[in-house]
Design a protein around this motif. Structure first.
Motif, PDB file in Angstrom:
ATOM      1  N   ASN A 133      19.293  20.870  21.167  1.00 51.49           N
ATOM      2  CA  ASN A 133      19.885  21.774  22.163  1.00 51.49           C
ATOM      3  C   ASN A 133      19.135  21.827  23.496  1.00 51.49           C
ATOM      4  N   GLY A 134      18.247  20.865  23.742  1.00 50.36           N
ATOM      5  CA  GLY A 134      17.485  20.871  24.983  1.00 50.36           C
ATOM      6  C   GLY A 134      16.162  21.610  24.880  1.00 50.36           C
ATOM      7  N   TRP A 135      15.979  22.387  23.828  1.00 57.59           N
ATOM      8  CA  TRP A 135      14.715  23.085  23.551  1.00 57.59           C
ATOM      9  C   TRP A 135      14.029  22.495  22.333  1.00 57.59           C
ATOM     10  N   GLY A 136      14.847  22.001  21.406  1.00 58.47           N
ATOM     11  CA  GLY A 136      14.284  21.460  20.182  1.00 58.47           C
ATOM     12  C   GLY A 136      15.350  20.840  19.299  1.00 58.47           C
ATOM     13  N   ILE A 137      14.921  20.371  18.137  1.00 59.17           N
ATOM     14  CA  ILE A 137      15.799  19.708  17.167  1.00 59.17           C
ATOM     15  C   ILE A 137      16.434  20.794  16.298  1.00 59.17           C
ATOM     16  N   THR A 138      17.776  20.855  16.294  1.00 53.28           N
ATOM     17  CA  THR A 138      18.482  21.894  15.545  1.00 53.28           C
ATOM     18  C   THR A 138      19.047  21.391  14.212  1.00 53.28           C
ATOM     19  N   SER A 139      19.212  20.077  14.078  1.00 52.97           N
ATOM     20  CA  SER A 139      19.603  19.519  12.778  1.00 52.97           C
ATOM     21  C   SER A 139      19.144  18.069  12.705  1.00 52.97           C
ATOM     22  N   ILE A 140      18.977  17.590  11.461  1.00 52.77           N
ATOM     23  CA  ILE A 140      18.512  16.222  11.254  1.00 52.77           C
ATOM     24  C   ILE A 140      19.086  15.685   9.949  1.00 52.77           C
ATOM     25  N   GLY A 141      19.490  14.428   9.966  1.00 57.26           N
ATOM     26  CA  GLY A 141      19.960  13.700   8.792  1.00 57.26           C
ATOM     27  C   GLY A 141      19.342  12.314   8.813  1.00 57.26           C
ATOM     28  N   ALA A 142      19.287  11.656   7.669  1.00 54.03           N
ATOM     29  CA  ALA A 142      18.626  10.351   7.563  1.00 54.03           C
ATOM     30  C   ALA A 142      19.596   9.294   7.036  1.00 54.03           C
ATOM     31  N   HIS A 143      19.509   8.103   7.599  1.00 51.31           N
ATOM     32  CA  HIS A 143      20.335   6.950   7.216  1.00 51.31           C
ATOM     33  C   HIS A 143      19.415   5.886   6.644  1.00 51.31           C
ATOM     34  N   TRP A 144      19.758   5.389   5.468  1.00 49.98           N
ATOM     35  CA  TRP A 144      18.916   4.466   4.718  1.00 49.98           C
ATOM     36  C   TRP A 144      19.641   3.148   4.501  1.00 49.98           C
ATOM     37  N   ALA A 145      18.907   2.054   4.496  1.00 52.31           N
ATOM     38  CA  ALA A 145      19.479   0.741   4.193  1.00 52.31           C
ATOM     39  C   ALA A 145      18.360  -0.215   3.826  1.00 52.31           C
ATOM     40  N   MET A 146      18.762  -1.340   3.262  1.00 49.25           N
ATOM     41  CA  MET A 146      17.816  -2.403   2.969  1.00 49.25           C
ATOM     42  C   MET A 146      17.994  -3.461   4.045  1.00 49.25           C
ATOM     43  N   ILE A 147      16.914  -3.841   4.673  1.00 52.60           N
ATOM     44  CA  ILE A 147      16.978  -4.927   5.655  1.00 52.60           C
ATOM     45  C   ILE A 147      16.758  -6.221   4.903  1.00 52.60           C
ATOM     46  N   ARG A 148      17.714  -7.111   5.028  1.00 48.89           N
ATOM     47  CA  ARG A 148      17.616  -8.397   4.352  1.00 48.89           C
ATOM     48  C   ARG A 148      17.925  -9.490   5.357  1.00 48.89           C
ATOM     49  N   ASN A 149      17.292 -10.624   5.181  1.00 43.37           N
ATOM     50  CA  ASN A 149      17.723 -11.750   5.990  1.00 43.37           C
ATOM     51  C   ASN A 149      18.935 -12.386   5.316  1.00 43.37           C
ATOM     52  N   TYR A 150      19.626 -13.267   5.989  1.00 48.99           N
ATOM     53  CA  TYR A 150      20.886 -13.805   5.488  1.00 48.99           C
ATOM     54  C   TYR A 150      20.714 -14.512   4.145  1.00 48.99           C
ATOM     55  N   ALA A 151      19.663 -15.306   3.984  1.00 45.51           N
ATOM     56  CA  ALA A 151      19.456 -16.049   2.737  1.00 45.51           C
ATOM     57  C   ALA A 151      19.268 -15.086   1.559  1.00 45.51           C
ATOM     58  N   THR A 152      18.508 -14.030   1.773  1.00 45.68           N
ATOM     59  CA  THR A 152      18.304 -13.034   0.719  1.00 45.68           C
ATOM     60  C   THR A 152      19.603 -12.317   0.389  1.00 45.68           C
ATOM     61  N   PHE A 153      20.398 -12.021   1.413  1.00 44.37           N
ATOM     62  CA  PHE A 153      21.667 -11.335   1.217  1.00 44.37           C
ATOM     63  C   PHE A 153      22.634 -12.204   0.404  1.00 44.37           C
ATOM     64  N   VAL A 154      22.756 -13.480   0.749  1.00 45.11           N
ATOM     65  CA  VAL A 154      23.648 -14.396   0.030  1.00 45.11           C
ATOM     66  C   VAL A 154      23.208 -14.510  -1.433  1.00 45.11           C
ATOM     67  N   LYS A 155      21.905 -14.598  -1.670  1.00 47.80           N
ATOM     68  CA  LYS A 155      21.398 -14.684  -3.039  1.00 47.80           C
ATOM     69  C   LYS A 155      21.735 -13.403  -3.813  1.00 47.80           C
ATOM     70  N   ALA A 156      21.641 -12.251  -3.165  1.00 49.43           N
ATOM     71  CA  ALA A 156      21.891 -10.971  -3.824  1.00 49.43           C
ATOM     72  C   ALA A 156      23.354 -10.815  -4.237  1.00 49.43           C
ATOM     73  N   ILE A 157      24.266 -11.327  -3.432  1.00 48.09           N
ATOM     74  CA  ILE A 157      25.689 -11.148  -3.765  1.00 48.09           C
ATOM     75  C   ILE A 157      26.222 -12.285  -4.625  1.00 48.09           C
ATOM     76  N   GLY A 158      25.394 -13.311  -4.865  1.00 47.52           N
ATOM     77  CA  GLY A 158      25.693 -14.374  -5.793  1.00 47.52           C
ATOM     78  C   GLY A 158      26.729 -15.316  -5.311  1.00 47.52           C
TER      79      GLY A 158
END
Length: 158
Positions: A133-158
């Protein structure tokens, strides 16, 4: 004909806490989080923060008023949990916990507690969102994910 394997659920969201007044923010960016800055207003509530992705800091969220606290993450260190407290319209405490079991605590232990963590093993904090609100943080949420490179991603999805 074989069936296609479903894509793994690589993302999760820890719903925002706090009263949610003010304007929306998001720190979404490319790369890994490598640093955290948090400002605490007069030993009271969290007035602002920034995340560093690789070598670039995000735009200021909230205001850079009060005491600055900063944590630099080690190589291959990830934020795996966030806890804290909120009360009277503001976030009062933030505690970032890493996969190296380091803690970065800023703020005052006042109000209702919250605990954010990813729904899937191996995920890390990707970005924060909520309201300020210009004075401080009034709410907060967190977003989570796994960072994978393309080769790891392709291997994971088979």
């Amino acid at each position: 004909m074989g069936m296609t394997k479903p894509l793994p659920d690589l993302f999760s969201y820890s719903p925002a806490v706090g009263d949610g007044s003010g304007t929306e923010y998001s720190t979404a960016n490319e790369g890994r989080i490598t640093g955290i800055r948090v400002w605490e207003y007069n030993s009271n509530y969290i007035s602002g923060f920034q995340l560093r992705y690789e070598s670039k800091w995000t735009a200021m969220v909230g205001v850079n008023s009060g005491n600055l606290n900063e944590m630099e993450l080690y190589d291959k260190e990830l934020v795996t949990q966030i806890s804290g407290k909120y009360d009277s319209g503001y976030i009062y405490e933030l505690v970032f916990i890493t996969n190296h079991w380091r803690f970065f605590k800023v703020g005052q232990s006042r109000g209702l507690s919250f605990n954010f963590y990813p729904a899937q093993r191996g995920n890390e904090l990707r970005f924060l969102s909520g309201r300020q609100n210009g004075w401080g943080i009034t709410s907060i949420g967190a977003h989570w994910a796994m960072i994978r490179n393309y080769a790891t991603f392709v291997k994971a999805i088979g």
